[in-house]
Design an enzyme around this catalytic site. Structure first.
Site, PDB file in Angstrom:
ATOM      1  N   GLY A 223      23.230  60.100   9.528  1.00  0.00           N
ATOM      2  CA  GLY A 223      22.526  59.553   8.307  1.00  0.00           C
ATOM      3  C   GLY A 223      22.627  58.114   7.971  1.00  0.00           C
TER       4      GLY A 223
ATOM      5  N   THR B   3      29.741  56.691   7.331  1.00  0.00           N
ATOM      6  CA  THR B   3      29.235  57.703   6.589  1.00  0.00           C
ATOM      7  C   THR B   3      29.520  57.720   5.158  1.00  0.00           C
ATOM      8  OG1 THR B   3      29.293  59.987   6.008  1.00  0.00           O
ATOM      9  CG2 THR B   3      31.402  59.129   7.294  1.00  0.00           C
ATOM     10  N   ILE B   4      28.410  57.909   4.432  1.00  0.00           N
ATOM     11  CA  ILE B   4      28.521  57.956   2.878  1.00  0.00           C
ATOM     12  C   ILE B   4      29.447  58.935   2.531  1.00  0.00           C
ATOM     13  CG2 ILE B   4      26.186  56.950   2.457  1.00  0.00           C
ATOM     14  CD1 ILE B   4      25.228  59.577   1.686  1.00  0.00           C
ATOM     15  N   ASP B   5      29.709  60.318   3.319  1.00  0.00           N
ATOM     16  CA  ASP B   5      30.424  61.382   2.887  1.00  0.00           C
ATOM     17  C   ASP B   5      31.967  61.053   2.974  1.00  0.00           C
ATOM     18  OD1 ASP B   5      28.198  63.067   2.861  1.00  0.00           O
ATOM     19  OD2 ASP B   5      28.198  63.498   4.923  1.00  0.00           O
TER      20      ASP B   5
ATOM     21  N   MET C 240      25.037  64.404  -2.811  1.00  0.00           N
ATOM     22  CA  MET C 240      25.467  64.920  -1.319  1.00  0.00           C
ATOM     23  C   MET C 240      26.925  65.018  -1.034  1.00  0.00           C
ATOM     24  SD  MET C 240      22.725  62.492   0.877  1.00  0.00           S
ATOM     25  CE  MET C 240      20.861  62.885   0.901  1.00  0.00           C
TER      26      MET C 240
ATOM     27  N   GLN D 299      20.704  58.050  -2.864  1.00  0.00           N
ATOM     28  CA  GLN D 299      22.048  57.600  -3.080  1.00  0.00           C
ATOM     29  C   GLN D 299      22.633  56.899  -1.784  1.00  0.00           C
ATOM     30  OE1 GLN D 299      24.467  61.538  -3.424  1.00  0.00           O
ATOM     31  NE2 GLN D 299      22.341  62.192  -2.957  1.00  0.00           N
ATOM     32  N   ARG D 300      22.091  57.261  -0.631  1.00  0.00           N
ATOM     33  CA  ARG D 300      22.560  56.599   0.373  1.00  0.00           C
ATOM     34  C   ARG D 300      21.679  55.481   1.055  1.00  0.00           C
ATOM     35  NH1 ARG D 300      20.164  61.497   4.599  1.00  0.00           N
ATOM     36  NH2 ARG D 300      18.072  60.780   4.861  1.00  0.00           N
TER      37      ARG D 300
END
Lengths: 410, 410
Positions: free
Chosen positions: A12, A141-143, A189, A302-303
């Site tokens: 992503g 990764t934003i996660d 997310m 947001q990303r």
């Protein structure tokens, strides 16, 4: 370093992934790399021999600065899972054939869990076949769910965007009064890990009450208890704002978003495509309480909200790109660069390299003790962890009122 | 000016409405007003005698700067339609009783169409009864649909947010490749007027192709033609991004969002509450073409995104607040301050006052000739009009990584 290197982006988009690309490019050039190729759309594009010479695009220092401020993947990305080596050797032979043709000394892959799986498989194949190309992973990764690294580039900027946007949403939601109050549910997310959703807490401060409830996907979600909490909050305040993860699940394992719709789409890695958690919960609250409700999805904003990037994040992303090149140049392979936090206050963080076998396909979740007892907010430990990562700004380079990006014609 | 003034905010939140409040406060104080009261939640709150003394909150120049950077309505807002004078005199007597008690010399109301209706009725009542309080309206609406003024404060910042976000969405959407392409549909506010949706075009420039299609609510929407356009675009590009107004309607008058759901909620002014236009169109495209689709609602973020405010907008909002006080001080009543553009390039704009009777309840739409012939994009005239309004930035005052606002405990 005297050969060529190739770099790719996978997974992503984020606001920081191109800063890592800039770090890879500059460090490779500084260390004497002849050519720095960029594979278009990651390993999938490489298999179709789609690549560019990055020096055609990054011509001067201004271009580097623009690249650091350009969101999403400059080279294009992919979600492509390499087969196991014993399942399909041909794919590997094809990739290594292309690497040989381009005289690739180092292969740098910027991505998340699935991308580290790619680095692991390619470096394993190189070891097995005695191939000299080195493979290094660059976390992104934003996660923030990668194991072994303190945090991942991309997360800090997303957290800053989420904290700021939630604060603006809270301000907005208090404006108008409704007879039975108003409940705003913001969907954030993070399929399994609550790092992003938890960053909604960053909105809280001297000038803002922050969200009233924060629900992370790590804990089972109790719909009835949730409804009671909301009803209770509405008895003392006119506007309630709640942050929820897209991946909330009931104790029986069903996704909350499944309660309102049918879900039939699954991506190449077998992940369910989620949407509609906030939407469902807003209808639920409206039905149970009869108040005005609103659901907001922060969606891809947001990303890719690079106009609000964190300076710490952008600089670390750059640094991690550089460290990946350095590691490859010094002979490492099958490794991922990690961020190693030395202290919270003052914040200090360096880089290390770790074995990619220990990282790939392992998911780092928010620890239970970083949430409150009730499981409906994050604890101070969480905020102390994320706060340093959103510090400082990278002013967008504004042209005619809009941020300028580095452009690659597609 | 030697009496007191009272100021209120009404209608939807914006990023600039508090800059007008700051302009009202500072100018009133400079001109010798004794007290500047703020009604809480507009005329509705005033009827309940809810008001504050603004000097309890704005104590110094830093507070003024924070107020200019605080989104949504600092005083709280309302959507309250005054009855006609002959329908309910009591409401008017109550309001004027409160104004007398507070010794109010001037009443400033910051808002949109519905708020100007309030100014009109109150000033009419004052004239009829020979009451000395002066009533001045201060334009505010992200929708930019007020008559007689070149544009409205709040619009420029929303347009800048939309242009920037659409650009980031476009970057994001090109990252991942899908077999049949990907279509992203972005829903933008504006029930009847396309000013906000049209500002999606600001993303277009040397480094960005901009959205592929822009559909304003002023023209009837042809679903079949839309589907064909999208199919055609997908034959030449992998990612298609489309900006649509929340208020798109078919030629038979039905809202596009009604096609997918039932609509039963209507606000106090009889406006239908809309949502789901992008969602419906994304399902339509997925069904017709079978490609990957995504729908994004910019939601309340577009109106309260003060971290990305336009400097031109924030300064004009402040100026308009000041001009309202000046007009009242000089004896005007039943007027609204308007922005009067003198030139596009270099951009020059001043203020005037105009009779509120000519403004209230009249909606300014995007002229047909400011759209392209096909009705699926804006024309150059539109871009030339909006471009000056998004220039310059108002840097947020960042505290610990997040923008600081002026806080009013609620």
């Amino acid at each position: 370093m005297n050969g060529n290197i190739i770099v790719g982006q996978s997974g992503g988009p984020t606001a920081a992934i191109n800063s890592s690309l800039a770090g890879v490019y500059r460090t490779a050039k500084d260390r004497g790399a002849r050519k720095v190729f960029g594979m278009l759309h990651g390993i999938q594009g490489l298999l179709q021999e789609r690549y560019i010479d990055l020096s055609d695009y990054i011509k001067n220092d201004l271009d580097t600065e623009l690249l650091k401020r350009t969101p999403a993947a400059f080279l294009g990305s992919c979600r492509f899972k390499l087969p196991e080596i014993h399942e399909d050797r041909e794919v590997y032979e094809k990739i290594f054939g292309i690497l040989d043709k381009l005289d690739i000394e180092a292969f740098i892959y910027i991505g998340g869990n699935d991308s580290m799986d790619t680095i692991k498989k390619l470096s394993d194949y190189a070891i097995v076949t005695g191939h000299p190309t080195r493979f290094i992973g660059c976390p992104k990764t934003i996660d923030n769910d990668l194991a072994l690294t303190d945090h991942t580039p991309g997360y800090g900027s997303a957290a800053k965007y989420i904290g700021t946007s939630i604060k603006e949403i809270i301000r907005d939601s208090f404006c108008l009064e409704y007879e039975k109050g108003v409940v705003t549910i913001v969907e954030i997310m993070g399929r399994n890990a609550g790092w992003l959703t938890g960053s909604a807490s960053l909105s809280r401060g001297e000038d803002c009450c922050g969200p009233d409830l924060i629900y992370l996907p790590e804990l089972p979600f109790d719909l009835k208890k949730f409804g009671e909490k909301v009803k209770n909050l509405l008895s003392s305040k006119s506007s309630v704002v709640i942050a929820v993860s897209e991946g909330l699940r009931l104790s029986d394992g069903r996704y909350v978003c499944e309660l309102g719709q049918s879900l039939d789409f699954v991506d190449a890695f077998g992940h369910k495509q989620l949407s509609g958690t906030a939407n469902y919960l807003a209808s639920y609250v409206a039905g149970e309480i009869g108040c005005k409700t609103r659901s907001i999805e922060l969606s891809t904003l947001q990303r890719s909200g690079s106009h609000l990037a964190s300076r710490v994040d952008i600089l670390e992303a750059y640094q991690v790109g550089g460290a990946a090149v350095k590691a490859a140049d010094e002979g490492d392979s099958g490794k991922m660069v990690v961020l190693n936090r030395i202290s919270d206050d003052p914040y200090q963080c360096g880089t290390k390299v770790k074995d990619v076998h220990k990282i790939a396909n392992d998911e780092k979740l928010v620890p239970r003790k970083w949430m409150n007892e009730e499981g409906d907010y994050v604890a101070e430990e969480f905020i102390n962890y994320v706060r340093p990562l959103i510090q400082g700004d990278v002013s967008p380079i504004m042209v005619d009122g809009i941020p300028r990006h580095l452009f690659r014609p597609v």
